[in-house]
Design an enzyme around this catalytic site. Structure first.
Site, PDB file in Angstrom:
ATOM      1  N   GLY A  12       0.849  -1.192   0.000  1.00 14.45           N
ATOM      2  CA  GLY A  12       0.000   0.000   0.000  1.00 14.45           C
ATOM      3  C   GLY A  12       0.878   1.234   0.000  1.00 14.45           C
ATOM      4  N   GLY A  16      -1.363   7.612   0.770  1.00 19.86           N
ATOM      5  CA  GLY A  16      -1.606   7.824   2.190  1.00 19.86           C
ATOM      6  C   GLY A  16      -0.429   7.508   3.103  1.00 19.86           C
ATOM      7  CE1 TYR A 149     -10.067  -0.486   7.867  1.00 13.58           C
ATOM      8  CE2 TYR A 149     -10.622   0.450  10.008  1.00 13.58           C
ATOM      9  CZ  TYR A 149      -9.781   0.379   8.914  1.00 13.58           C
ATOM     10  OH  TYR A 149      -8.646   1.160   8.870  1.00 13.58           O
TER      11      TYR A 149
HETATM   12  P1  NAP Z   1      -4.968   4.766   1.398  1.00 12.04           P
HETATM   13  O1  NAP Z   1      -4.368   6.095   1.079  1.00 12.04           O
HETATM   14  O2  NAP Z   1      -6.171   4.330   0.672  1.00 12.04           O
HETATM   15  O3  NAP Z   1      -3.821   3.682   1.269  1.00 12.04           O
HETATM   16  C1  NAP Z   1      -4.110   2.310   1.307  1.00 12.04           C
HETATM   17  C2  NAP Z   1      -3.136   1.628   0.394  1.00 12.04           C
HETATM   18  O4  NAP Z   1      -3.386   0.197   0.409  1.00 12.04           O
HETATM   19  C3  NAP Z   1      -3.313   2.076  -1.060  1.00 12.04           C
HETATM   20  O5  NAP Z   1      -2.053   2.113  -1.674  1.00 12.04           O
HETATM   21  C4  NAP Z   1      -4.161   0.960  -1.632  1.00 12.04           C
HETATM   22  O6  NAP Z   1      -4.101   0.829  -3.013  1.00 12.04           O
HETATM   23  C5  NAP Z   1      -3.518  -0.216  -0.938  1.00 12.04           C
HETATM   24  N1  NAP Z   1      -4.308  -1.431  -1.031  1.00 12.04           N
HETATM   25  C6  NAP Z   1      -5.565  -1.647  -0.609  1.00 12.04           C
HETATM   26  N2  NAP Z   1      -5.932  -2.905  -0.883  1.00 12.04           N
HETATM   27  C7  NAP Z   1      -4.888  -3.483  -1.510  1.00 12.04           C
HETATM   28  C8  NAP Z   1      -4.676  -4.757  -2.057  1.00 12.04           C
HETATM   29  N3  NAP Z   1      -5.604  -5.715  -2.033  1.00 12.04           N
HETATM   30  N4  NAP Z   1      -3.470  -5.013  -2.630  1.00 12.04           N
HETATM   31  C9  NAP Z   1      -2.520  -4.055  -2.666  1.00 12.04           C
HETATM   32  N5  NAP Z   1      -2.670  -2.826  -2.182  1.00 12.04           N
HETATM   33  C10 NAP Z   1      -3.856  -2.547  -1.611  1.00 12.04           C
HETATM   34  O7  NAP Z   1      -5.331   4.694   2.943  1.00 12.04           O
HETATM   35  P2  NAP Z   1      -4.433   4.862   4.264  1.00 12.04           P
HETATM   36  O8  NAP Z   1      -5.285   5.635   5.189  1.00 12.04           O
HETATM   37  O9  NAP Z   1      -3.076   5.322   3.940  1.00 12.04           O
HETATM   38  O10 NAP Z   1      -4.425   3.352   4.769  1.00 12.04           O
HETATM   39  C11 NAP Z   1      -3.224   2.648   5.075  1.00 12.04           C
HETATM   40  C12 NAP Z   1      -3.514   1.681   6.199  1.00 12.04           C
HETATM   41  O11 NAP Z   1      -3.842   2.437   7.358  1.00 12.04           O
HETATM   42  C13 NAP Z   1      -4.690   0.751   5.950  1.00 12.04           C
HETATM   43  O12 NAP Z   1      -4.369  -0.541   6.430  1.00 12.04           O
HETATM   44  C14 NAP Z   1      -5.801   1.368   6.770  1.00 12.04           C
HETATM   45  O13 NAP Z   1      -6.770   0.418   7.153  1.00 12.04           O
HETATM   46  C15 NAP Z   1      -5.010   1.889   7.945  1.00 12.04           C
HETATM   47  N6  NAP Z   1      -5.669   2.922   8.738  1.00 12.04           N
HETATM   48  C16 NAP Z   1      -6.013   4.114   8.170  1.00 12.04           C
HETATM   49  C17 NAP Z   1      -6.633   5.075   8.964  1.00 12.04           C
HETATM   50  C18 NAP Z   1      -7.065   6.411   8.405  1.00 12.04           C
HETATM   51  O14 NAP Z   1      -7.841   7.120   9.083  1.00 12.04           O
HETATM   52  N7  NAP Z   1      -6.591   6.826   7.231  1.00 12.04           N
HETATM   53  C19 NAP Z   1      -6.898   4.814  10.316  1.00 12.04           C
HETATM   54  C20 NAP Z   1      -6.512   3.599  10.850  1.00 12.04           C
HETATM   55  C21 NAP Z   1      -5.897   2.661  10.050  1.00 12.04           C
HETATM   56  P3  NAP Z   1      -5.026   1.729  -3.976  1.00 12.04           P
HETATM   57  O15 NAP Z   1      -4.371   3.071  -4.016  1.00 12.04           O
HETATM   58  O16 NAP Z   1      -4.996   0.977  -5.233  1.00 12.04           O
HETATM   59  O17 NAP Z   1      -6.401   1.793  -3.338  1.00 12.04           O
END
Ligand code: NAP
Length: 248
Positions: A12, A16, A149
């Protein structure tokens, strides 16, 4: 420059938190390998991080993709010192409206994806390597609509405890980072109308003692600590970076 000459793999990594970690790791001297599922987004992110950053395309929910990705990393780089299993998706629905497809999508990406990312990286991990998995503060409380989730993220909080014990003989440390609400594109990918996202954001914000969303760079710095020599005696634990949300 606490990560000088380290090889760091981030899933990922094109968006983000993962992308912020890529920039942070590189600034601290690491060579970064980004894994993502969209070739264009991965190539753009790798170019933005710069230097000898490598982009590898894989859907982490598919074990065959992970096999290929780590084979590519073996051939092009040879070993891994830092693994940030961070890829994840957030699609919410109340229990009554959830489906098997939603359950499978979420658990396959968030839980199975992290589990097999670590397993497939194992042969390449050096002695003393550091692994961080991204969970969430929501692993610690209920949030209507977020059952799949939150349950998946809670699974990851527990997972690192066993992995830390299993990998300790190789001096590999395994920890989990649990972000609070962080301003990333994840909210725009929920498939909700903008007004609903805004409303959800307001409701979440009211539960954050520090009164604001976090920035991806704030998570990246905490992850950089966990994978650095400063955390050499830290394994099997969770670092909450959530503005105090889990304590409310
Ligand atoms: P994000 O910007 O959407 O980044 C998520 C990344 O994971 C993106 O690069 C996405 O790819 C990739 N991804 C998702 N499913 C995938 C798959 N099956 N195979 C390969 N890559 C995949 O969101 P983020 O907020 O940075 O999230 C990063 C992590 O932090 C996640 O695990 C999320 O659950 C966790 N988190 C986020 C928050 C928040 O508030 N933002 C809070 C708690 C935890 P695409 O770009 O193609 O979608």
């Amino acid at each position: 420059m606490k990560l000088t000459n380290k090889i760091a793999v981030i899933t990922g990594g094109n968006s983000g938190i993962g992308l912020a970690a890529a920039h942070e790791f590189r600034q601290q001297g690491a060579r970064v390998i980004l894994i993502g599922r969209k070739p264009d987004a991965v190539a753009t992110a790798a170019a933005a991080v710069g230097g000898d950053t490598l982009g590898v395309v894989a859907d982490v929910s598919r074990v065959a993709d992970l096999d290929k990705a780590f084979q590519t990393i073996r051939e092009k780089v040879g070993h891994i010192d830092i693994l940030f299993a961070n890829a994840g998706v957030a699609h919410f629905a109340p229990l009554a409206e959830s489906s098997e497809a939603l359950y499978d999508e979420m658990f396959n990406a968030n839980v199975k994806g992290a589990y097999f990312t670590v397993q497939k990286a194992l042969p390449l991990l050096t002695e003393g390597a550091a692994i961080v998995i991204t969970a969430s503060t929501v692993a610690h409380f209920g949030m209507p609509g977020a059952s799949i989730y939150a349950a998946g993220k809670a699974a990851l909080v527990n997972l690192v405890k066993t992995l830390a014990l299993e990998l300790a003989p190789r001096k590999i440390r395994v920890n989990v980072i649990s972000p609070g609400p962080i301003a990333t594109p994840i909210f725009d990918k929920m498939g909700l109308p903008a007004a609903a996202v805004q409303e959800m954001g307001g409701a979440i914000l009211s539960q954050v003692p520090l009164g604001r969303f976090g920035q991806p760079e704030e998570i990246a710095k905490a992850v950089a600590y966990l994978v650095s020599p400063d955390a050499a005696y830290v394994t099997g634990t969770e670092l909450l970076v959530d503005g105090g949300m889990a304590q409310g």
